[in-house]
Design an enzyme around this catalytic site. Structure first.
Site, short mmCIF file in Angstrom:
data_model
loop_
_atom_site.label_atom_id
_atom_site.label_comp_id
_atom_site.label_asym_id
_atom_site.label_seq_id
_atom_site.Cartn_x
_atom_site.Cartn_y
_atom_site.Cartn_z
CE LYS A 170 -1.72 2.52 2.82
NZ LYS A 170 -1.55 3.95 2.18
N GLY A 223 6.87 5.15 7.77
CA GLY A 223 6.32 6.99 8.08
C GLY A 223 6.52 7.30 9.08
CB SER A 224 4.02 9.51 10.97
OG SER A 224 2.66 8.83 10.95
N GLY A 228 3.83 4.36 12.81
CA GLY A 228 4.00 3.95 13.52
C GLY A 228 4.12 3.03 14.60
CD GLN A 326 5.06 18.39 5.66
OE1 GLN A 326 4.56 16.79 5.94
NE2 GLN A 326 5.68 18.64 6.12
CD GLU A 381 9.67 13.87 10.87
OE1 GLU A 381 9.06 13.23 10.88
OE2 GLU A 381 10.57 13.43 10.58
P1 NAD Z 1 2.42 8.64 7.87
O1 NAD Z 1 2.65 7.61 9.09
O2 NAD Z 1 1.54 9.79 7.49
O3 NAD Z 1 1.74 7.69 6.05
C1 NAD Z 1 2.87 5.98 6.69
C2 NAD Z 1 1.85 5.38 5.50
O4 NAD Z 1 1.27 4.88 6.33
C3 NAD Z 1 1.08 5.77 4.63
O5 NAD Z 1 1.12 4.86 3.26
C4 NAD Z 1 -0.59 6.34 4.89
O6 NAD Z 1 -1.48 5.68 4.09
C5 NAD Z 1 0.12 4.61 5.90
N1 NAD Z 1 -0.92 4.99 6.85
C6 NAD Z 1 -1.63 5.55 7.51
N2 NAD Z 1 -2.52 5.40 8.48
C7 NAD Z 1 -2.39 4.29 8.43
C8 NAD Z 1 -3.39 3.10 9.51
N3 NAD Z 1 -4.03 3.94 10.73
N4 NAD Z 1 -2.76 2.30 9.00
C9 NAD Z 1 -1.93 1.60 8.51
N5 NAD Z 1 -1.86 2.29 7.86
C10 NAD Z 1 -2.25 3.69 7.86
O7 NAD Z 1 3.75 9.05 6.90
P2 NAD Z 1 4.03 10.20 5.43
O8 NAD Z 1 3.62 11.44 5.62
O9 NAD Z 1 3.66 9.42 4.47
O10 NAD Z 1 5.52 9.87 6.23
C11 NAD Z 1 6.18 10.85 6.04
C12 NAD Z 1 6.14 10.81 8.09
O11 NAD Z 1 7.22 9.52 7.30
C13 NAD Z 1 8.23 10.60 8.24
O12 NAD Z 1 7.35 10.92 9.45
C14 NAD Z 1 9.24 10.95 7.95
O13 NAD Z 1 10.36 11.45 8.84
C15 NAD Z 1 9.06 9.19 7.64
N6 NAD Z 1 9.47 8.91 7.23
C16 NAD Z 1 10.72 7.50 8.01
C17 NAD Z 1 12.06 6.89 6.94
C18 NAD Z 1 12.73 6.56 7.75
O14 NAD Z 1 13.47 5.07 7.15
N7 NAD Z 1 13.04 6.51 9.00
C19 NAD Z 1 12.20 6.83 5.87
C20 NAD Z 1 10.98 8.30 5.16
C21 NAD Z 1 9.81 8.73 5.44
#
Ligand code: NAD
Length: 479
Positions: A170, A223-224, A228, A326, A381
Site C-alpha cells: 500500500k 512513515g510517521s 508507526g 504539510q 520532527e
Molecule cells: P504517515 O505515517 O502519515 O503514512 C505512512 C503510510 O502509512 C502511508 O501509506 C499511510 O497511508 C499509511 N497509514 C496511515 N494511517 C494508517 C493506519 N492507521 N494503518 C495503516 N497504515 C496507515 O507518514 P507520511 O506522512 O507518509 O511520511 C512522512 C514520515 O515518514 C515522516 O515522519 C518521516 O520521517 C518518515 N520517514 C521515515 C523514513 C525512515 O526510513 N526512517 C524514511 C522516509 C520517511
C-alpha cells in the site's frame, strides 16, 4: 485511470483519488484507483495462494525477474524521474537519482537471491549434524510514505521478493504513480500472478486490513511515529513480525576546526534539499562557539542564493512542499519557533506561486538561530525546510546536545580532528553517522535504519535486509 494490481490483473478501485502536482496544483498527474477493505483482502488472498510457488521458485527465476526490473527502471530513469518530481515535488536531478537508486536496489537484490546460504555447524552430540538456513517468511504487507515514492517501495519490495516472499503493498496516498509503475514493470518482468499485489487506498482502511489480517505474516512500515505506533500495536496483538522506520530530528555538529565550506555545504544539503522532507535531513545544527557566527553568516548567504521553484524547472534548487497540509505544518512550526523566542535568520515565507505564476505549495528555506534544546522546534520532527542552530561551548557539549533527542536515525559532524571524528562515530546515538558529509544521502547496498524512537526491528537494505525478510531454521540430522 490507473488501477490496482490484484492477482496479476489490473482491477478498478471502489473510488478514485486525484494525484496533484505540488509545483502546479492545476496539473493533474492522474487518477488512481482506491481499494476498499474487501479488495485489500482479495490481494492478501492472492499473495497467500502465490506463496507456495514463489517460495519454492529457483534463485535463477527470482534473479531474472528482479534483474529485468532493475534494468528497465535504470533505462527509464529520466522518464520515471520526471514523473516522480511531478507527483512529489523534489527537483528533477534528485528525482532521477532516486529512480536510479531504485533500479540499483533491484540489481543488488537480484544478486542476493542467488546468495541465500546458511551454515553447517558441528553438533555437541556425536553423529549429529546441524544446519542453519534461511527461509521465506510468507506474505509481507508493505506500507510506505510519500517522501521517497519509488526508492522506499523498492527497498522493501526487492528483498521481500528476492527471498521468496509474496507481497501486498500500500503506497502513500499522495504519490501512487511511482508505485504503480513499479507494479507495471514487475508484472512485465515476468513475476507470476499474485506474487506482488498493489492496493492503493487510505491508510485507515487498506492499511488497517494489512495490519489485522492473520494471513499477512509480517509488516514493513516507513512513515510517521504516530502511524508507526498503530502498526506496532496491531502487529503485537496478533504476534506478526514487524519493522518500523519512522521520524528523525537529526543533528549535524560543526566544530571550530571544521572546514567552513564543507560544513556549510553539508548543512545546506541535508537541511534543505528535497525541501527538507527526508527522514535523514539534519534539522538541528549544533555549532561550537568559535565558528558559530561565521557559520551562520555563510549558511545564510548560500541560502539566499537557493532558487525555490517548480521541481522540474532547470535551475531549481528547492521544489515545493508536498501538499497544503504539510505546508501548514511547516508554517505552524515556524510560528512556534518565533513564539518560543528563536531568531528567524532567513526564509520561512510561503509563496502561493512560483516565478512562472503557477500555483503551488512553496516555502523559502528557514533558518533559526539562538535556539535552546527544549524548544519544540528542536524536539519535534517538522519535516520541512526548517533548520535550527544550537550553540555549544565545545565538542563535549555538542555531542551531548546531538544525542539529546528521542530520535536516533542519522547524526553528522564536520571536523578536521581525527580524534573528534573517531569519538563521534563511536558515541553518536544514531543508526547512521556521517563525518564531513550531509546526514542525508546514503548508499543503496549497506544497512539503513536507526535506533531510539526512529526505528524498530532489523535494519533495511544491504545484506542486513535478510534479517527481516527471512526466518531462520535450525535442522538436526542423525547420520
Ligand atoms: P504517515 O505515517 O502519515 O503514512 C505512512 C503510510 O502509512 C502511508 O501509506 C499511510 O497511508 C499509511 N497509514 C496511515 N494511517 C494508517 C493506519 N492507521 N494503518 C495503516 N497504515 C496507515 O507518514 P507520511 O506522512 O507518509 O511520511 C512522512 C514520515 O515518514 C515522516 O515522519 C518521516 O520521517 C518518515 N520517514 C521515515 C523514513 C525512515 O526510513 N526512517 C524514511 C522516509 C520517511
Amino acid at each position: 485511470m490507473f488501477k490496482n494490481l490484484i492477482n496479476g490483473e489490473w482491477v478498478a478501485g471502489v473510488t478514485a483519488s486525484r494525484n496533484i502536482n505540488p509545483s502546479d496544483t492545476r496539473d493533474l498527474v492522474g487518477e488512481f484507483a482506491q481499494a476498499d477493505a474487501a479488495q485489500a483482502r482479495e490481494a492478501i488472498a492472492a499473495a497467500r495462494a502465490a506463496f507456495a510457488g514463489w517460495s519454492q521458485s529457483t534463485p535463477q527465476q527470482r534473479f531474472d525477474v528482479l534483474d529485468a526490473a532493475g534494468t528497465e527502471i535504470l533505462a527509464r530513469r529520466a522518464e520515471l524521474g520526471d514523473l516522480l518530481a511531478r507527483e512529489e515535488g523534489k527537483t528533477l536531478p534528485e528525482a532521477i537519482g532516486e529512480v536510479a537508486r531504485a533500479g540499483n536496489i533491484f540489481k543488488f537484490f537480484a544478486g542476493e537471491s542467488l546468495r541465500v546460504g546458511g551454515e553447517s555447524v558441528a553438533s555437541v552430540r556425536p553423529g549429529v549434524g546441524v544446519e542453519v538456513t534461511r527461509e521465506a517468511l510468507g506474505v509481507i504487507g508493505l506500507i510506505t510514505p510519500w517522501n521517497f515514492p519509488i526508492a522506499i517501495p523498492a527497498w522493501k519490495l526487492a528483498p521481500a521478493l528476492a527471498f521468496g516472499n509474496t507481497v501486498v503493498m500500500k503506497p502513500a496516498d499522495l504519490v501512487p504513480a511511482s508505485a504503480w509503475h513499479l507494479a507495471d514493470i514487475l508484472l512485465r518482468a515476468g513475476l507470476p500472478k499474485g506474487v506482488f499485489n498493489l492496493v492503493m487506498g487510505r491508510g485507515s482502511e487498506v492499511g488497517t486490513v494489512l495490519l489485522e489480517d492473520p494471513r499477512v505474516d509480517a509488516i514493513s512500515f516507513t512513515g510517521s511515529v504516530a502511524t508507526g505506533a498503530k502498526v506496532a500495536a496491531a502487529c503485537v496483538a496478533r504476534m506478526a513480525k514487524f519493522q518500523l522506520e519512522m521520524g528523525g530530528k537529526n543533528p549535524f555538529v560543526v566544530l571550530d576546526d571544521a572546514d567552513l565550506n564543507v560544513a556549510v555545504n553539508a548543512a545546506l544539503n541535508s537541511g534543505f534539499f528535497s525541501t527538507g522532507q527526508r527522514c535523514t535531513a539534519s534539522s538541528r545544527v549544533i555549532v561550537t562557539a568559535g565558528i558559530h557566527d561565521r557559520f551562520i553568516a555563510a549558511l545564510a548567504e548560500k541560502m539566499a542564493a537557493l532558487k525555490v521553484g517548480d521541481a522540474r524547472a532547470k535551475g531549481t534548487d528547492i521544489g515545493p512542499v508536498v501538499d497544503d497540509k504539510q505546508l501548514a505544518q511547516d508554517l505552524e512550526y515556524i510560528a512556534i519557533g518565533q513564539g518560543e523566542g528563536a531568531r528567524l535568520v532567513a526564509g520561512g515565507q510561503a509563496m502561493a506561486h512560483n516565478a512562472d505564476g503557477a500555483p503551488g505549495h512553496y516555502l523559502t528555506p528557514a533558518l533559526f538561530a539562538e535556539t535552546t534544546p527544549q524548544m519544540r522546534i528542536n524536539r519535534e520532527e517538522i519535516f520541512g525546510p526548517v533548520v535550527s542552530v544550537l550553540r555549544a561551548k565545545d565538542y563535549d557539549e555538542a555531542l551531548a546536545l546531538a544525542n539529546d533527542t528521542p530520535f536516533g536515525l542519522a547524526s553528522g559532524i564536520a571536523t578536521t580532528s581525527l580524534k573528534h571524528a573517531t569519538h563521534f562515530k563511536r558515541h553518536a546515538q544514531a543508526g547512521m553517522v556521517m563525518v564531513n558529509l550531509p546526514t542525508a544521502g546514503v548508499d543503496y547496498h549497506v544497512p539503513f535504519g536507526g535506533r531510539k524512537g526512529s526505528s524498530y526491528g532489523p535494519r533495511e537494505q544491504g545484506r542486513h535486509a535478510a534479517e527481516f525478510y527471512t526466518t531462520v531454521k535450525t535442522a538436526y540430522t542423525q547420520a
